[in-house]
Enzyme design. Structure first.
Site, short mmCIF file in Angstrom:
data_model
loop_
_atom_site.label_atom_id
_atom_site.label_comp_id
_atom_site.label_asym_id
_atom_site.label_seq_id
_atom_site.Cartn_x
_atom_site.Cartn_y
_atom_site.Cartn_z
N ASP A 77 -12.60 -5.21 2.52
CA ASP A 77 -11.64 -6.22 2.94
C ASP A 77 -10.74 -5.72 4.07
O ASP A 77 -10.23 -6.52 4.86
CB ASP A 77 -10.81 -6.75 1.76
CG ASP A 77 -10.02 -5.68 1.04
OD1 ASP A 77 -10.42 -4.50 1.09
OD2 ASP A 77 -9.00 -6.03 0.42
N CYS A 123 -1.73 12.28 6.43
CA CYS A 123 -2.25 13.64 6.25
C CYS A 123 -1.17 14.61 5.77
O CYS A 123 -1.37 15.35 4.80
CB CYS A 123 -2.86 14.14 7.56
SG CYS A 123 -3.45 15.85 7.49
N SER A 127 1.10 -7.85 -8.79
CA SER A 127 1.82 -7.29 -7.64
C SER A 127 3.32 -7.32 -7.92
O SER A 127 3.94 -8.39 -7.95
CB SER A 127 1.50 -8.09 -6.38
OG SER A 127 0.14 -7.94 -6.02
N TYR A 169 4.49 -7.45 4.72
CA TYR A 169 3.53 -6.38 5.00
C TYR A 169 2.07 -6.76 4.75
O TYR A 169 1.17 -5.93 4.87
CB TYR A 169 3.87 -5.12 4.22
CG TYR A 169 4.06 -5.29 2.72
CD1 TYR A 169 3.06 -5.84 1.92
CD2 TYR A 169 5.24 -4.90 2.10
CE1 TYR A 169 3.23 -5.99 0.57
CE2 TYR A 169 5.42 -5.04 0.74
CZ TYR A 169 4.41 -5.58 -0.03
OH TYR A 169 4.58 -5.72 -1.38
#
Length: 415
Positions: free
Chosen positions: A280, A350, A123, A23
């Site tokens: 970034d 949303c 991570s 990803y």
């Protein structure tokens, strides 16, 4: 109003990484630098970045080192970084944060990070079946065992370590398992990052590993319950970045998380060759602000191009402008608005945020009211005892400073 230079995001190894996470959005940025297959910041560029940052900042400055994988630079590079910071500094409050996959962190690294009080963002997506689903090496091997071993060594050395956890189409199913895993490992500070990656062939859609909005909403609701259940009085046992940032808003302060602000542009990003970008997520020619060899960091931070980048966040669809939750989410991160960046498109997440705000609003309000009342009472009692000088009650390091500055306590009166 001129923006102060307070935060720099620096990618000293550019998009280079010793992993190949499915990803990852930044690996493809190597196309920005076709002149070389290997990207490393020179000491000349490092010195210029540090010199400008220390000379152009005011009372405080934070350096966030990430990638790609920043540890590819080697430990000697960061020792030079500290040397430059000490040489060019003039009494600022200084912070360094290293965001890493942990594969290269050994005992020598840990001693360095501990000696200079660096914050580490590790991570780690959770238990092995979750982490190894997408966080693999180029040959497809999982990395969970090495990363958890790294976490254990750093925590044993009493380093400040945060878990950086990507929420994707798979991990979104396991909020209890991820939260409990991090907490039991000793990673009490957690940041959950929703994975939203547009399909380049059809920008109105997201790639399959992206987190579905409805499922992300349910993930946040459950995570909020777990966070609240671990409170002791007004102090949580764990820190979850999104929730604490929202708490700032409820308590009457500006949230520290940029996605919750009305405008973008509170920092700039520096690439390995000295190129400076607005963010970034927008490391592309349109939002290249210049290069540290030709322009000043503060000048680029306050340039019209960067200001226009920040204002784009306010370009919201009518549904947002009439939404009761606009003061909380501010439309979310612009990168998550599908159908092309910068247009009046609704954020992919949303419905997730609406679900979560509806679920958490009353408890956030009660928590903020109790917090404000406690510190008002504490200061009044302190004034009675000290002839008008308020005293400080115990304050969580990531909570808003009661002085009203809007900064985190650890970056203000708690320094």
């Amino acid at each position: 109003m001129r923006k102060p230079l307070q935060t720099l995001l620096i990618k000293p190894a550019g998009p280079d990484c010793n992993m190949a996470c499915t990803y990852c959005f930044y690996l493809e940025k190597e196309l920005l630098f076709p002149e070389s297959l290997r990207h490393r910041m020179s000491l000349d560029v490092l010195e210029e970045v540090i010199r400008q940052a220390m000379k152009q900042s005011e009372s405080q400055i934070s350096f966030i080192w990430q990638g790609g994988e920043p540890t590819l630079m080697g430990l000697e590079f960061y020792q030079k970084c500290v040397d430059f910071q000490q040489h060019f500094g003039s009494g600022q409050v200084l912070g360094n944060g290293l965001q890493t996959n942990g594969l290269l962190i050994d005992d020598e690294w840990i001693r360095f990070l501990k000696s200079y009080n660096w914050l580490v963002g590790l991570s780690l997506d959770g238990p092995q079946h979750i982490h190894d689903r997408y966080r693999c090496t180029r040959d497809g091997n999982g990395t969970w065992k090495k990363v958890t071993a790294c976490a254990e060594r750093m925590l044993a050395a009493d380093l400040a370590v945060n878990a950086l956890t990507v929420v994707n189409d798979y991990s979104v199913q396991f909020p209890d398992e991820i939260y409990t895993f991090h907490k039991n490992l000793g990673l009490s500070h957690m940041q959950f990052i929703p994975c939203v990656e547009p399909d380049k062939d059809d920008p109105s859609r997201v790639l399959g590993f992206s987190v579905p909005a409805e499922e992300y909403g349910r993930f946040l609701c459950r995570l909020f319950d777990l966070w609240m259940d671990d409170f002791s009085g007004l102090e949580p046992a764990t820190s979850i970045r999104l929730f604490e940032s929202l708490f700032y808003t409820y308590a009457g302060h500006a949230p520290p998380e940029c996605t919750l602000l009305a405008e973008c542009g509170t920092y700039v990003m520096v690439e390995h060759n000295g190129d400076v970008f607005s963010c970034d997520f927008y490391a592309n020619p349109e939002w290249r602000l210049g290069n540290v060899k030709d322009s000043g960091l503060s000048e680029m931070l306050n340039s019209e191009r960067h200001r226009s980048f920040g204002r784009r966040k306010k370009n919201l669809p009518d549904e947002c402008n009439g939404c009761r939750w606009l003061n909380l989410c501010r439309g979310g991160c612009p990168k998550d608005r599908l159908q092309g960046h910068g247009v009046k498109a609704l954020n992919h997440l949303c419905s997730a945020y609406k679900m979560f705000f509806e679920y958490s609003d009353e408890r956030f309000r009660r928590l903020a009211n109790r917090w404000n009342k406690q510190f008002q009472q504490s200061n009044e009692q302190g004034e009675d005892r000290t002839g008008g000088q308020p005293t400080n009650a115990k304050i969580g390091r990531n909570r808003p400073c009661p002085c009203g500055s809007g900064k985190k306590y650890k970056r203000c009166c708690g320094v």
